[in-house]
Design a protein around this motif. Structure first.
Motif, PDB file in Angstrom:
ATOM      1  N   ASP A   1       1.353  -1.387  -4.620  1.00 34.35           N
ATOM      2  CA  ASP A   1       0.017  -0.829  -4.370  1.00 34.35           C
ATOM      3  C   ASP A   1      -0.847  -1.175  -5.571  1.00 34.35           C
ATOM      4  OD1 ASP A   1      -1.443   1.683  -2.630  1.00 34.35           O
ATOM      5  OD2 ASP A   1      -2.196   1.304  -4.657  1.00 34.35           O
TER       6      ASP A   1
ATOM      7  N   THR B   1      -1.591   0.737   3.679  1.00 30.55           N
ATOM      8  CA  THR B   1      -2.951   1.076   3.232  1.00 30.55           C
ATOM      9  C   THR B   1      -3.821  -0.155   3.485  1.00 30.55           C
ATOM     10  OG1 THR B   1      -1.892   2.310   1.436  1.00 30.55           O
ATOM     11  CG2 THR B   1      -4.270   2.014   1.274  1.00 30.55           C
TER      12      THR B   1
ATOM     13  N   GLY C   1       0.809  -1.214   0.000  1.00 35.39           N
ATOM     14  CA  GLY C   1       0.000   0.000   0.000  1.00 35.39           C
ATOM     15  C   GLY C   1       0.839   1.259   0.000  1.00 35.39           C
ATOM     16  N   TRP C   2       0.397   2.216  -0.797  1.00 36.92           N
ATOM     17  CA  TRP C   2       1.039   3.535  -0.848  1.00 36.92           C
ATOM     18  C   TRP C   2      -0.025   4.643  -0.808  1.00 36.92           C
ATOM     19  CZ3 TRP C   2       6.148   4.648  -0.464  1.00 36.92           C
ATOM     20  CH2 TRP C   2       6.567   5.945  -0.767  1.00 36.92           C
TER      21      TRP C   2
END
Ligand code: NAD
Ligand code: UGA
Length: 473
Positions: free
Chosen positions: A371, A425, A338-339
């Protein structure tokens, strides 16, 4: 005032695009034209392949498919759209100023001012101008002054209609808004007529009792206040998460228990690696600036603490990774899952991931990122922008990025031979990964740092992982 037949929206971003798509969907009798100076963005809004729209938002392609070409248009001819519209929304970006007076706190209103000047220069008939962007209190006054000084022949009514949608749930938020807020000159018949014209646009799908009308200044300030209260809840639960880690309490259990109190309520109490997004930080900084400007330093300090707590939470997460990995991450492969600043969006503005990557890279970590929606270019831009803003030369920033960051289009390779995984994320897909095979592919001891508390800690520990989650002792 007769019903509005033509709307123009200046700014085809995360707010202008989805908001106008829904207004057009629900008002087939109104011609809605969304304009932007960014031609590439307009071209992406006109893409026939709806997976390539510039904003990733569940439900958006369906709405665009229904209205685009019927009564929803995207164009870069700003003047033509201004000229033809009876009502003009200003939905341009209002970032924190990074120069001059108020640098680092005040909202940069240059884009809003440019819009006001352009509207004043082009308009030949009376217009209703709607502030959709989030703005400091009394901005409408400045806009009015520009109109009065530039174009005396045309009558302008200014309304404030702040947007409360959250990214990732924008279409649902727009379809089922808790409330619509419209501020205007309620003291004058012309002001009331303008308010009524905008009420009619929303009444096509929002029940009248959910449409609130107020004075201009109350509307402008309500938007900043709503974001400040929302962010404050996150900082409050994140502050408690630090205490949970020291005491053995579990922050999710605490949040559940306090959320059952109907005066507190259950929403927005999810402890995390820190809030991101384009607005919470910028709007609170703007509130802090306004409080100081109006001679209220105690009030300013109170709200500033929400930002300080958020910075502390991001730093705490980075430090927990470094400390657990035997006080150094030098040369170690740390995989970020996640980003984006939250799930279901491709937006990365102020994402906690950017700041945590930076701290780890300062300690010479190798950061590997996957991501599902964010492009490699975006991840690169985020870090290079951060470093160049801090005075690093463009060449040096580029070199640092190439040495320290690797980006993947799928997770398996990203996780192979990693020392640690960090969840940045809360994408749903991370929950359904085969964590036993991930464990087998990683170096041992294998660490998971769950910055979103989405994984089952006990299950991961049973596989063999060393797990650190937010607010879990
Ligand atoms: P954004 O950066 O995604 O979009 C703004 C767009 O305006 C850009 O495409 C830019 O090219 C365009 N623009 C700037 N100046 C222009 C000009 N003079 N003429 C034509 N186009 C111009 O920003 P956003 O996220 O859509 O936010 C817009 C406003 O809405 C901000 O004030 C923000 O605080 C507020 N807001 C955002 C959200 C959100 O979830 N992103 C929610 C509520 C409110
Ligand atoms: C927020 C507000 O929720 C919207 O009402 C507002 O219109 C918008 O800002 C804006 O003015 O831009 P948004 O930033 O898109 O919307 O998304 P949120 O759902 O509010 O999340 C913001 C950040 O807080 C994310 O990083 C999210 O992960 C984090 N968060 C949210 C938590 O850490 N815990 C929570 O309980 C909720």
């Amino acid at each position: 005032m007769n019903s509005i037949k033509s709307i123009c929206c200046i700014g085809a971003g995360y707010v202008g695009g989805p908001t106008m798509a829904v207004i057009a969907q629900k008002n087939p009798h109104i011609q809605v034209t969304v304009v932007d100076i960014n031609e590439a963005r307009i071209a992406a809004w006109n893409e026939s392949d709806l997976t390539k729209l510039p904003v990733y938002e569940p439900g958006l392609p369906e709405v665009v498919a229904e209205a685009r070409g019927r009564n929803l248009f995207f164009s870069s001819d700003v003047n033509k759209a201004i000229d033809e519209a009876e009502m003009i929304f200003i939905s341009v970006n209002t970032p924190t100023k990074n120069y001059g007076i108020g640098k680092g706190q005040a909202a940069d209103l240059k884009f809003v001012e440019l819009c006001a000047r352009q509207i004043a220069a082009v308009a030949k008939q009376d217009k209703i101008v709607v502030e959709k962007s989030t703005l400091p209190v009394r901005t409408a006054e400045s806009i009015k002054r520009i109109f009065d000084a530039t174009n005396g022949d045309v009558k302008f009514q200014i309304l404030s209609n702040p947007e409360f949608l959250a990214e990732g749930t924008a279409i649902n938020d727009l379809h089922n808004a808790d409330r619509i807020l419209i501020g205007g000159e309620i003291e004058t018949p012309e002001g009331n007529a303008a308010i009524e014209a905008l009420v009619q646009v929303y009444e096509s799908w929002i029940p009248r009792e959910r449409i609130i009308t107020t004075r201009l200044w109350s509307s402008e300030l309500s938007k900043l206040t709503a974001n400040a209260f929302l962010a404050q809840r996150i900082s409050s639960i994140n502050a408690i998460s630090a205490l949970c880690e020291r005491t053995g309490a579990d922050v999710d259990e605490v949040a559940h228990a306090i959320g059952k109190d109907s005066r507190i309520g259950p929403k927005f109490l999810k402890s995390s690696v820190g809030f991101g997004g384009s607005c919470f930080q910028k709007d609170i900084l703007n509130l802090v600036y306004l409080c100081n400007h109006f001679g209220l330093p105690e009030v300013a300090d109170y709200w500033e603490q929400v930002i300080k707590m958020n910075d502390y939470q991001k730093h705490r997460f980075a430090m927990s990774i470094i400390n657990a990995l035997f006080d150094t991450v030098s040369g170690k492969k740390i995989t970020f899952l996640g980003w984006a600043f939250k799930k279901d969006t491709n937006d990365t503005r102020e994402s906690a991931a950017i700041y945590i990557a930076d701290e780890l890279i300062q300690d010479q970590a190798e950061v590997h990122v996957y991501d599902p929606q964010v492009s490699p270019e975006q991840i690169k831009n985020d870090l290079i922008y951060l470093w160049t803003q801090r005075g690093v030369s463009a060449d040096e920033a580029q070199k640092r990025f190439e040495q320290a960051v690797t980006i993947y289009s799928e997770p398996t390779e990203a996780l192979k031979q990693a020392h640690a995984v960090a969840i940045l994320t809360e994408w749903d897909e991370f929950k359904s990964y085969d964590w036993a095979s991930i464990y087998a592919s990683m170096l041992k001891p294998a660490f998971v740092f769950d910055g979103r508390n989405i994984l089952d800690k006990e299950q991961l520990e049973a596989i063999g992982f060393k797990v650190k989650a937010i607010g879990k002792g």
